[in-house]
Design a protein around this motif. Structure first.
Motif, PDB file in Angstrom:
ATOM      1  N   ASP A 467     -23.558 -28.082 -20.708  1.00  0.00           N
ATOM      2  CA  ASP A 467     -24.517 -27.462 -19.946  1.00  0.00           C
ATOM      3  C   ASP A 467     -24.091 -26.414 -18.784  1.00  0.00           C
ATOM      4  O   ASP A 467     -24.721 -26.139 -17.852  1.00  0.00           O
ATOM      5  N   ASN A 468     -22.661 -26.002 -18.946  1.00  0.00           N
ATOM      6  CA  ASN A 468     -22.073 -25.287 -17.979  1.00  0.00           C
ATOM      7  C   ASN A 468     -22.280 -23.817 -18.513  1.00  0.00           C
ATOM      8  O   ASN A 468     -21.754 -23.238 -19.503  1.00  0.00           O
ATOM      9  N   ARG A 469     -23.276 -23.195 -17.458  1.00  0.00           N
ATOM     10  CA  ARG A 469     -23.486 -21.751 -17.741  1.00  0.00           C
ATOM     11  C   ARG A 469     -22.383 -20.775 -17.972  1.00  0.00           C
ATOM     12  O   ARG A 469     -22.287 -19.801 -18.625  1.00  0.00           O
ATOM     13  N   VAL A 470     -21.326 -21.056 -16.904  1.00  0.00           N
ATOM     14  CA  VAL A 470     -20.580 -20.036 -16.873  1.00  0.00           C
ATOM     15  C   VAL A 470     -19.475 -20.047 -17.980  1.00  0.00           C
ATOM     16  O   VAL A 470     -19.225 -19.138 -18.408  1.00  0.00           O
ATOM     17  N   LEU A 471     -19.247 -21.329 -18.576  1.00  0.00           N
ATOM     18  CA  LEU A 471     -18.395 -21.263 -19.904  1.00  0.00           C
ATOM     19  C   LEU A 471     -19.166 -20.725 -21.024  1.00  0.00           C
ATOM     20  O   LEU A 471     -18.673 -20.176 -21.853  1.00  0.00           O
ATOM     21  N   ALA A 472     -20.457 -21.415 -20.968  1.00  0.00           N
ATOM     22  CA  ALA A 472     -21.377 -20.814 -22.076  1.00  0.00           C
ATOM     23  C   ALA A 472     -21.616 -19.365 -22.216  1.00  0.00           C
ATOM     24  O   ALA A 472     -21.308 -18.506 -23.305  1.00  0.00           O
ATOM     25  N   LEU A 473     -21.502 -18.631 -21.053  1.00  0.00           N
ATOM     26  CA  LEU A 473     -21.802 -17.180 -20.961  1.00  0.00           C
ATOM     27  C   LEU A 473     -20.472 -16.473 -21.494  1.00  0.00           C
ATOM     28  O   LEU A 473     -20.361 -15.515 -21.955  1.00  0.00           O
ATOM     29  N   ALA A 474     -19.161 -17.118 -20.967  1.00  0.00           N
ATOM     30  CA  ALA A 474     -18.025 -16.442 -21.157  1.00  0.00           C
ATOM     31  C   ALA A 474     -17.750 -16.695 -22.949  1.00  0.00           C
ATOM     32  O   ALA A 474     -17.401 -15.798 -23.358  1.00  0.00           O
ATOM     33  N   ALA A 475     -18.120 -17.672 -23.384  1.00  0.00           N
ATOM     34  CA  ALA A 475     -18.178 -17.971 -24.914  1.00  0.00           C
ATOM     35  C   ALA A 475     -19.172 -17.026 -25.749  1.00  0.00           C
ATOM     36  O   ALA A 475     -18.855 -16.458 -26.502  1.00  0.00           O
ATOM     37  N   TYR A 476     -20.349 -16.580 -24.960  1.00  0.00           N
ATOM     38  CA  TYR A 476     -21.283 -15.742 -25.776  1.00  0.00           C
ATOM     39  C   TYR A 476     -20.693 -14.523 -26.003  1.00  0.00           C
ATOM     40  O   TYR A 476     -21.010 -13.817 -26.747  1.00  0.00           O
ATOM     41  N   ASN A 477     -19.989 -13.978 -24.639  1.00  0.00           N
ATOM     42  CA  ASN A 477     -19.314 -12.508 -24.852  1.00  0.00           C
ATOM     43  C   ASN A 477     -18.086 -12.311 -25.550  1.00  0.00           C
ATOM     44  O   ASN A 477     -17.713 -11.500 -26.179  1.00  0.00           O
ATOM     45  N   ALA A 478     -17.289 -13.592 -25.411  1.00  0.00           N
ATOM     46  CA  ALA A 478     -15.871 -13.480 -25.928  1.00  0.00           C
ATOM     47  C   ALA A 478     -15.664 -14.347 -26.941  1.00  0.00           C
ATOM     48  O   ALA A 478     -14.461 -14.324 -27.518  1.00  0.00           O
ATOM     49  N   GLY A 479     -16.378 -15.252 -27.287  1.00  0.00           N
ATOM     50  CA  GLY A 479     -16.127 -16.124 -28.286  1.00  0.00           C
ATOM     51  C   GLY A 479     -15.837 -17.600 -27.615  1.00  0.00           C
ATOM     52  O   GLY A 479     -15.076 -17.818 -26.537  1.00  0.00           O
ATOM     53  N   PRO A 501      -9.691 -13.631 -18.037  1.00  0.00           N
ATOM     54  CA  PRO A 501      -8.808 -12.321 -18.413  1.00  0.00           C
ATOM     55  C   PRO A 501      -9.521 -11.075 -18.698  1.00  0.00           C
ATOM     56  O   PRO A 501      -8.820  -9.849 -18.655  1.00  0.00           O
ATOM     57  N   PHE A 502     -10.323 -11.294 -19.323  1.00  0.00           N
ATOM     58  CA  PHE A 502     -10.952  -9.864 -20.072  1.00  0.00           C
ATOM     59  C   PHE A 502     -12.181  -9.357 -18.905  1.00  0.00           C
ATOM     60  O   PHE A 502     -12.983  -9.932 -18.538  1.00  0.00           O
ATOM     61  N   ALA A 503     -11.710  -8.190 -18.628  1.00  0.00           N
ATOM     62  CA  ALA A 503     -12.739  -7.697 -17.592  1.00  0.00           C
ATOM     63  C   ALA A 503     -14.057  -7.634 -17.951  1.00  0.00           C
ATOM     64  O   ALA A 503     -14.945  -7.634 -17.132  1.00  0.00           O
ATOM     65  N   GLU A 504     -14.535  -7.231 -19.059  1.00  0.00           N
ATOM     66  CA  GLU A 504     -15.846  -7.203 -19.676  1.00  0.00           C
ATOM     67  C   GLU A 504     -16.477  -8.353 -19.834  1.00  0.00           C
ATOM     68  O   GLU A 504     -17.664  -8.335 -19.272  1.00  0.00           O
ATOM     69  N   THR A 505     -15.848  -9.564 -20.004  1.00  0.00           N
ATOM     70  CA  THR A 505     -16.228 -10.973 -19.909  1.00  0.00           C
ATOM     71  C   THR A 505     -16.477 -11.220 -18.473  1.00  0.00           C
ATOM     72  O   THR A 505     -17.656 -11.899 -18.110  1.00  0.00           O
ATOM     73  N   ARG A 506     -15.606 -10.842 -17.424  1.00  0.00           N
ATOM     74  CA  ARG A 506     -15.565 -11.313 -16.274  1.00  0.00           C
ATOM     75  C   ARG A 506     -17.248 -10.658 -15.662  1.00  0.00           C
ATOM     76  O   ARG A 506     -17.875 -11.308 -15.068  1.00  0.00           O
ATOM     77  N   ALA A 507     -17.158  -9.402 -15.953  1.00  0.00           N
ATOM     78  CA  ALA A 507     -18.332  -8.747 -15.401  1.00  0.00           C
ATOM     79  C   ALA A 507     -19.581  -9.168 -15.900  1.00  0.00           C
ATOM     80  O   ALA A 507     -20.706  -9.174 -15.317  1.00  0.00           O
TER      81      ALA A 507
END
Length: 572
Positions: A467-479, A501-507
């Motif tokens: 249920d951690n949205r931070v990790l789920a969103l990072a996964a949605y964007n970068a895998g 590490p990925f600027a796109e995923t961070r943003a």
């Protein structure tokens, strides 16, 4: 054109072939046809362009290449240029074949540079390399970049030697120094003030920021103050570094530091921004919505809608010609003032053309028009899908807002499609997992299908990451595999996000978290940027957890306490 080419009909081929045709077979036939028609100047230019490629060309090019060489088109410079392109493209067989076109001296140089690229860490092999020689530059550059990637500290010493010997120009040396220094900071956790970093680069803003990121990732917040003070004033004034300045002051044992941090957080918390909402978490107050939405007079909307171009755009949309409508819209608003752009955005919203309204408001820099910048189309579909999959509806809408601006036909350069920008393979996998009919015949540009599958995928990622949205969103964007790899050692959640590490995923993570908080506020829900359980998951034993307790002050009547904020409704 293809038919004429296959029939070897040179003259009629030109009646159908377009100069911008990227088909290499057609380009080769065109060059051969130009030779056959004795259009020598055009034939020379066309064949030269075909020659300067690092990969093998079709056999159809052979006839043109043969005529070109007999006409004196192949010079030693062009022979070396294509050999170089082949090497850099990793086309070893082609490079070996092209060696026969080189002069004896060029072949000797080719063997020398090949040995260098095979063992780029052998610094002694650079002793005869001259970066000022045009024939050596590209291949020597690729070898030195490999050395920088593998052994940046050694590369810095070599760069200094090359510069001192005059075989590397100072300006070029500085570029290599920068690459090596950045590698050392990111990979070896050095700071910009380390003795290894060339003195000329110690005031470089990018390297200072890279040093700050490494300190943040390591949780060394009390070490941030010195490099923060070295940033240019323009950078220090950004919300990002104002936040980390306050974070550093908060880590100071000095009580004055905490008082200064509180003042900074109070100032930041007035901003409708990721860092503003983070600051609000520290204070235990709701993040700022700062909505200053305005209403446009109906007559102004009618005037713009009556314009011939606007009417044509409306008709194009009605006919399903969305791309042409978008092109004409951008052309229409190109000369508009900010006031006119505001009217145009309101018209687009009235037409339920939300992605264009968002883009138009961005062009006008009308950031405070919150209601039009954060529309809620397909609300019932999002709500139904979110409840079915146990996903916060605000999060699903925030993802769609970030991914496409609610443009159903959006397509990314890598093939993602629709509102929530799903890759077809991912969509098929999700469709099978939720027993959707005809998973192989999905139309991802249909809002219903895309919302259902995108929300289901988001739900699967939330389940995978507790249920951690931070990790789920990072996964949605970068895998998912990358998100799992990044989440290793316990660290504060704000430090983790800053260190992605990925600027796109961070943003992306920052934006979607903020958008979800904004949608929650628009729906009248007191949801914070981050939930307490998410904060605790990242650093369960943090002596200085994000929250108002650090300031020993109770939240006021308009505030909420982090401990009182539950997991989002609908989550399992």
């Amino acid at each position: 054109a293809d038919y004429r080419r296959d029939q070897d009909r040179s003259e009629s081929f030109f009646s159908f072939h377009q100069p911008e045709d990227a088909d290499v077979e057609n380009q080769c036939f065109r060059a051969s046809a130009l030779w056959a028609l004795e259009r020598t100047q055009a034939a020379m230019a066309a064949t030269r362009a075909l020659w300067l490629h690092g990969r093998s060309q079709p056999k159809r090019c052979d006839k043109a290449f043969s005529r070109w060489r007999r006409a004196g088109g192949l010079t030693q410079a062009l022979a070396w240029q294509r050999y170089e392109l082949a090497v850099l493209a990793g086309e070893d067989r082609l490079a070996a074949y092209l060696e026969r076109t080189l002069s004896e001296d060029q072949r000797t140089l080719a063997r020398q540079l090949t040995r260098l690229r095979q063992r780029p860490t052998r610094t002694d092999r650079y002793e005869t390399v001259d970066f000022n020689d045009p024939e050596q530059q590209a291949l020597a550059d690729s070898a030195l970049k490999m050395l920088i990637k593998k052994r940046p500290a050694e590369a810095l010493h070599l760069i200094a030697d090359l510069k001192d010997s005059g075989r590397l120009a100072p300006a070029q040396a500085l570029e290599y120094d920068y690459a090596a220094a950045l590698r050392l900071i990111r990979e070896d956790n050095l700071t910009v003030n380390d003795a290894l970093i060339p003195a000329a680069l110690r005031t470089n803003p990018d390297l200072i920021e890279a040093s700050l990121i490494q300190l943040i990732k390591a949780g060394r917040f009390n070490a941030l103050l010195t490099p923060l003070s070295q940033l240019p004033a323009s950078a220090q004034g950004t919300l990002r570094w104002q936040y980390w300045q306050a974070r550093a002051e908060l880590s100071s044992p000095d009580i004055g530091g905490r008082e200064s941090a509180q003042v900074s957080f109070e100032r930041l918390a007035s901003e409708r921004d990721y860092y503003g909402h983070l600051a609000a978490l520290w204070l235990g107050i709701p993040g700022s919505l700062a909505d200053q939405s305005t209403t446009i007079a109906p007559e102004k909307l009618l005037d713009l809608a009556a314009a011939p171009t606007a009417q044509r755009i409306y008709e194009l949309r009605a006919l399903g010609e969305t791309l042409e409508a978008r092109r004409e819209w951008f052309q229409l608003i190109k000369p508009f003032s900010n006031t006119e752009l505001r009217i145009a955005a309101a018209l687009a919203s009235q037409w339920h053309w939300h992605d264009m309204a968002i883009a138009t408001l961005a062009q006008a820099q009308a950031w405070d028009e919150v209601l039009e910048r954060f529309p809620r189309p397909y609300a019932e579909r999002f709500t139904e899908a979110a409840r079915t999959q146990g996903v916060p509806v605000t999060l699903a809408m925030a993802v769609a807002r970030r991914e496409s601006g609610f443009w159903t036909e959006a397509r990314s350069p890598v093939g993602a499609q629709g509102l929530m920008q799903l890759m077809p393979r991912t969509a098929q996998s999700v469709a099978k997992s939720i027993d959707l009919d005809s998973p192989m015949n999905l139309v991802l540009t249909q809002a219903d299908t895309n919302i259902k599958l995108g929300t289901a995928y988001l739900g699967q990622l939330l389940q995978r990451f507790n249920d951690n949205r931070v990790l789920a969103l990072a996964a949605y964007n970068a895998g998912p595999s990358r998100a799992k790899k990044w989440y290793t050692n316990p660290q504060p959640i704000d430090a983790f996000i800053e260190g992605i590490p990925f600027a796109e995923t961070r943003a992306y993570v920052k934006a979607v978290l903020l958008y979800a908080a904004i949608y929650a506020q628009l729906n009248g829900l007191p949801e914070p940027l981050l939930y307490p359980y998410e904060i605790e998951q990242f650093s369960p034993n943090d002596p200085l957890p994000i929250g108002p307790s650090v300031f020993n002050a109770a939240a006021g009547s308009a505030s909420f306490t982090l401990s009182a904020a539950p997991r989002p409704e609908g989550n399992p």
